[in-house]
Enzyme design. Structure first.
Site, PDB file in Angstrom:
ATOM      1  N   ARG A   5       0.808  -1.214   0.000  1.00 17.91           N
ATOM      2  CA  ARG A   5       0.000   0.000   0.000  1.00 17.91           C
ATOM      3  C   ARG A   5       0.842   1.265   0.000  1.00 17.91           C
ATOM      4  O   ARG A   5       0.534   2.222  -0.727  1.00 17.91           O
ATOM      5  CB  ARG A   5      -0.962  -0.009   1.197  1.00 17.91           C
TER       6      ARG A   5
ATOM      7  N   LYS B 210       2.028  24.357  -2.796  1.00 21.56           N
ATOM      8  CA  LYS B 210       0.706  23.765  -2.536  1.00 21.56           C
ATOM      9  C   LYS B 210       0.806  22.251  -2.672  1.00 21.56           C
ATOM     10  O   LYS B 210       0.312  21.641  -3.621  1.00 21.56           O
ATOM     11  CB  LYS B 210      -0.321  24.353  -3.494  1.00 21.56           C
TER      12      LYS B 210
ATOM     13  N   LYS C  29       5.612  38.365  -1.267  1.00 22.26           N
ATOM     14  CA  LYS C  29       4.248  38.352  -1.792  1.00 22.26           C
ATOM     15  C   LYS C  29       3.495  39.579  -1.300  1.00 22.26           C
ATOM     16  O   LYS C  29       4.035  40.421  -0.572  1.00 22.26           O
ATOM     17  CB  LYS C  29       3.556  37.053  -1.384  1.00 22.26           C
TER      18      LYS C  29
ATOM     19  N   GLU D  67       6.282  39.731  -5.926  1.00 21.65           N
ATOM     20  CA  GLU D  67       4.987  39.643  -6.594  1.00 21.65           C
ATOM     21  C   GLU D  67       4.427  41.047  -6.786  1.00 21.65           C
ATOM     22  O   GLU D  67       4.476  41.871  -5.866  1.00 21.65           O
ATOM     23  CB  GLU D  67       4.044  38.811  -5.725  1.00 21.65           C
TER      24      GLU D  67
ATOM     25  N   ASP E 145       0.974  38.693 -10.714  1.00 19.19           N
ATOM     26  CA  ASP E 145      -0.085  37.941 -10.037  1.00 19.19           C
ATOM     27  C   ASP E 145      -1.462  38.330 -10.554  1.00 19.19           C
ATOM     28  O   ASP E 145      -1.867  39.495 -10.467  1.00 19.19           O
ATOM     29  CB  ASP E 145      -0.009  38.187  -8.525  1.00 19.19           C
TER      30      ASP E 145
END
Length: 279
Positions: free
Chosen positions: A96, A131, A163, A196, A218
């Site tokens: 698994r 992410k 950012k 950004e 962005d």
């Protein structure tokens, strides 16, 4: 980074096996030997072969793994990617975890390959993001590379990415950039600095200030992106990010950006179907 993978494997076995695989231990003799095959059940790009070998060998060093299809290869239903021989108890207990890793990595490599193919003929490279599945980042980013993509920063430690929140909390673009440069100098850090920008006015502020290696556009439209690339004029690397899909990514690439980051490579992927069967 190898230590992170070792810890992931140890944690995954602890999570799955606990105090013992009582199903296997109850019905399979400890000295019973056998062979299993990794059967591919979908079209895609294979990834995770090297990690699978590590999983088998860490659990039972006596397992014999024969790789028939390597990482990065195109596969189709019916292909046999590897054969594994040894104690049947070991084959069953590693099944698994090996499948979970290989199915997800292959799904990511397959998705990445589709995006890379979509950009053929342009100079633009596909980037991943942070992410990722907690704990599995190194494996997922390796799968992106196997699929032909490029890794962005691994984490918060290997690049400075200013950012919108960093800029706002720092009191503006110039403050954020200059403080980042001062920090790197004070700490002796040789880190690339990316910033950004949310609009062309912010881009102008960055260009007036300088001091960065890459500028991220962005949530720009393709039209805004084309204008932004013209404004940069090759002085810095450029990246597009935010809301870009498979259908629209080529429109952005044709604006001349160097990179496009796509969170979907790791957060919205479908695993490649495969199974591990006795043979």
């Amino acid at each position: 980074m190898d230590q992170l993978i070792d810890r992931l494997i140890d944690l995954a076995f602890a999570e799955d096996i606990g105090d013992g695989d009582h199903t296997t231990l109850s019905c399979i003799p400890a000295d019973a030997m056998g062979k299993s095959k990794l059967l591919i059940k979908g079209d895609g790009i294979l990834a995770g072969v090297e990690i699978a070998k590590e999983i088998f060998h860490r659990f039972d060093p006596e397992l014999k793994v024969t790789v028939l299809i390597g990482d990065g290869s195109e596969v189709k239903p019916g292909d046999i990617a590897m054969l594994v021989e040894g104690r049947i108890q070991s084959l069953l207990q590693t099944e698994r975890l090996m499948l979970n890793v290989m199915q997800r990595m292959s799904g990511i490599a397959t998705m990445t390959h589709r995006y890379v193919e979509r950009l053929k003929g342009t100079k633009t490279r596909v980037l991943d993001t942070r992410k990722t599945t907690p704990g599995m980042r190194m494996l997922e980013k390796e799968a992106v590379k196997i699929g032909g993509g490029v890794n962005h920063r691994i984490g918060l430690f290997d690049m400075i990415l200013l950012k919108d929140n960093h800029v706002d909390f720092a009191g503006g673009i110039a403050n954020a950039i200059n403080r980042a440069k001062e920090y790197c100098k004070a700490k002796g850090k040789d880190l690339k600095i990316e910033i950004e920008v949310r609009n062309l006015d912010e881009l102008k502020q960055v260009l007036d200030n300088g001091g960065v290696d890459r500028i991220m556009f962005d949530n720009f439209t393709p039209e805004q992106t084309r204008k932004a690339v013209e404004m940069v004029g090759g002085r810095y690397e450029t990246e597009s990010s935010g809301g870009i899909t498979f259908d629209t990514i080529r429109d952005y690439a044709e604006c001349g950006v160097d990179f496009i980051s796509v969170g979907a490579l790791t957060h919205s992927v479908k695993c490649l179907d495969m199974s591990f069967k006795a043979c």
